[in-house]
Design a protein around this motif. Structure first.
Motif, PDB file in Angstrom:
ATOM      1  N   PHE A  14       0.959  -1.339   0.105  1.00 43.57           N
ATOM      2  CA  PHE A  14      -0.127  -0.101  -0.017  1.00 43.57           C
ATOM      3  C   PHE A  14       0.835   1.294  -0.115  1.00 43.57           C
ATOM      4  O   PHE A  14       0.710   2.162  -0.682  1.00 43.57           O
ATOM      5  N   ASN A  17       2.413   1.785  -3.320  1.00 44.11           N
ATOM      6  CA  ASN A  17       1.332   2.242  -4.386  1.00 44.11           C
ATOM      7  C   ASN A  17       1.111   3.743  -4.214  1.00 44.11           C
ATOM      8  O   ASN A  17       1.223   4.191  -5.282  1.00 44.11           O
ATOM      9  N   SER A  18       1.088   4.193  -2.846  1.00 43.13           N
ATOM     10  CA  SER A  18       0.939   5.580  -2.840  1.00 43.13           C
ATOM     11  C   SER A  18       2.237   6.448  -3.248  1.00 43.13           C
ATOM     12  O   SER A  18       2.128   7.449  -3.790  1.00 43.13           O
ATOM     13  N   ARG A 130      -7.327   9.071  -5.132  1.00 42.23           N
ATOM     14  CA  ARG A 130      -6.090   8.517  -5.290  1.00 42.23           C
ATOM     15  C   ARG A 130      -5.410   8.149  -4.100  1.00 42.23           C
ATOM     16  O   ARG A 130      -4.246   7.315  -4.625  1.00 42.23           O
ATOM     17  N   GLN A 133      -7.470   3.479  -0.268  1.00 41.45           N
ATOM     18  CA  GLN A 133      -7.730   2.017  -0.588  1.00 41.45           C
ATOM     19  C   GLN A 133      -8.896   1.461   0.414  1.00 41.45           C
ATOM     20  O   GLN A 133      -8.930   1.905   1.382  1.00 41.45           O
ATOM     21  N   TRP A 135     -10.369  -1.888   2.092  1.00 39.53           N
ATOM     22  CA  TRP A 135      -9.906  -3.273   2.660  1.00 39.53           C
ATOM     23  C   TRP A 135     -11.162  -3.997   3.240  1.00 39.53           C
ATOM     24  O   TRP A 135     -11.974  -3.264   4.149  1.00 39.53           O
ATOM     25  N   TYR A 150     -11.049   1.778   5.211  1.00 37.29           N
ATOM     26  CA  TYR A 150     -10.758   2.810   4.247  1.00 37.29           C
ATOM     27  C   TYR A 150      -9.433   3.154   4.855  1.00 37.29           C
ATOM     28  O   TYR A 150      -9.246   3.953   5.757  1.00 37.29           O
ATOM     29  N   TYR A 152      -6.172   5.608   4.194  1.00 33.80           N
ATOM     30  CA  TYR A 152      -5.976   6.948   3.605  1.00 33.80           C
ATOM     31  C   TYR A 152      -4.639   7.528   3.745  1.00 33.80           C
ATOM     32  O   TYR A 152      -4.121   7.328   5.012  1.00 33.80           O
ATOM     33  N   THR A 179     -16.813  -0.660  -4.656  1.00 33.13           N
ATOM     34  CA  THR A 179     -15.908   0.468  -5.590  1.00 33.13           C
ATOM     35  C   THR A 179     -16.765   0.497  -6.780  1.00 33.13           C
ATOM     36  O   THR A 179     -16.982  -0.463  -7.507  1.00 33.13           O
TER      37      THR A 179
END
Length: 414
Positions: A14, A17-18, A130, A133, A135, A150, A152, A179
């Motif tokens: 995660f 990805n950010s 953006r 994510q 879960w 969530y 963030y 989503t």
């Protein structure tokens, strides 16, 4: 692999990805990525976003309550009434806030709002899709209960929010019900094709609608000399020397001939293809052709009929989703049981001309539907004394007494 190690690996992914997202934004800013996927220069796509976001932004959101007599009244005394109707947070008006939420919902496929505080201290903050994510924690790693969480990212910090802390609005394009998928992703090819066709048209304007040309010359030139020779001619042809007063003349050396290869848009059905592509994009958004300036097949009897069709076909689903999510997340179960609920006032977009409004309200007042003061309130006029009573035709009678006037009275002369 142990559960804790799996969680650490997922968390690391995660974070990575950010970081990729931040790098992507930097490349976009530096102009190193070619066509920006977030580019709003495609006219139809931008127009559709504008129509939907402004349509939601102009609708007042009210907190209503069912009364004991099956009526509905505005719950103006509730602390959330003014917050959602006038100012969801200190920096945004309600119009700006809800139009921004709708913009995010359509452009990214999802819109996230953080619920901060409770009661009079409630504030609503729009979060960046953006950096979010979702879960589903069925292994109960993030909390005691199996729930949707969530995650963030904001700078170097990461935040975890439970499902009850986030208002989540999604598009109707969803494969899991959690989503949403943006129209931009669904129609990526069409939107990028329109962008490239507009780039082509812009270049043709710059080049005087001459796409390419063939230069014939005698003799032989090296590759470097050919590039220099062609570059000089192109400077004249593309208007790069306008500052020096040279606009329409292209000097050619002795023995050289310039033959333009013109592109005829009509032969390639350029306009028809572009119009068809624009209608496809508008249709995916639920936008009517007249709302993007296409009046070739307009068949509505009036502007009111147009708005009614737009409301039923497009806005009704969107508003229902907003109302359900807001009521469920912001009101307690006790308040829901008491009949409290949020509802958008759609009369502002279905409002007819003044003459029709007056005639409709007069009919409603004369048939025991509205009191005079209720009708005056819909016209933004002050209440008058004695105007809170229902009025109507004196000939009207309850249905259980229908025909009683034709019955003969009993003779009691004995």
């Amino acid at each position: 692999m142990k559960i804790t190690k799996r969680f650490k690996n997922a968390y690391k992914a995660f974070k990575n990805n950010s970081a990729d997202i931040e790098l992507e934004h930097l490349l976009d800013f530096l102009g190193l990525k070619g066509v920006n996927k977030d580019d709003l220069s495609e006219a139809t796509y931008f127009a559709c976003l504008k129509v939907l976001s402004e349509s939601i932004g102009k609708l007042p959101l009210k907190l209503l309550k069912y009364t004991d007599k099956n009526g509905v009244t505005a719950a103006r005394d509730h602390p959330l009434y003014r917050i959602l109707k006038e100012r969801p947070n200190p920096y945004m008006t309600a119009s700006t806030f809800w139009s921004t939420v709708e913009y995010n919902r359509n452009h990214f496929g999802n819109a996230y709002i953080l619920i901060d505080g409770a009661g009079e201290d409630t504030k609503l903050w729009i979060l960046d899709d953006r950096k979010m994510q979702i879960w589903y924690d069925d292994a109960r790693l993030l909390g005691e209960n199996a729930d949707i969480y969530y995650l963030y990212s904001s700078g170097s910090k990461f935040y975890k929010f439970g499902s009850e802390e986030i208002l989540h609005f999604k598009t109707s394009h969803t494969f899991d019900g959690i989503t949403g998928v943006s129209v931009r992703q669904q129609l990526k090819t069409s939107i990028q094709g329109n962008l490239k066709s507009q780039e082509l048209l812009n270049k043709m304007y710059e080049n005087g609608f001459t796409a390419k040309a063939v230069v014939q010359y005698t003799g032989s030139l090296s590759d470097d000399n050919v590039k220099t020779f062609i570059s000089g001619i192109e400077d004249y042809a593309t208007g790069k020397l306008e500052n020096e007063g040279i606009r329409n003349i292209i000097p050619m050396p002795l023995g050289a001939t310039l033959t333009p290869l013109n592109i005829k848009l009509a032969d390639n059905q350029f306009i028809e293809v572009k119009q068809y592509s624009a209608l496809q994009i508008a249709s995916a958004f639920g936008i009517k052709p007249y709302q993007i300036g296409d009046y070739t097949k307009s068949s509505y009897a009036s502007a009111e009929a147009q708005q009614l069709s737009f409301y039923v076909d497009t806005l009704l689903y969107i508003l229902k989703q907003y109302e359900e999510e807001i009521s469920y997340k912001l009101l307690s179960q006790y308040e829901l049981d008491q009949g409290l609920h949020f509802k958008f006032n759609i009369s502002v977009i279905l409002r007819a001309d003044l003459k029709t409004q007056i005639e409709t309200l007069s009919t409603a007042v004369g048939n025991f539907i509205y009191t005079p003061n209720e009708a005056r309130a819909l016209l933004d006029m002050e209440a008058k004394e004695g105007g809170d009573k229902l009025l109507g035709n004196g000939a009207s009678i309850p249905v259980n007494l229908a025909g009683i006037q034709y019955q003969k009275g009993d003779d009691t002369n004995e």
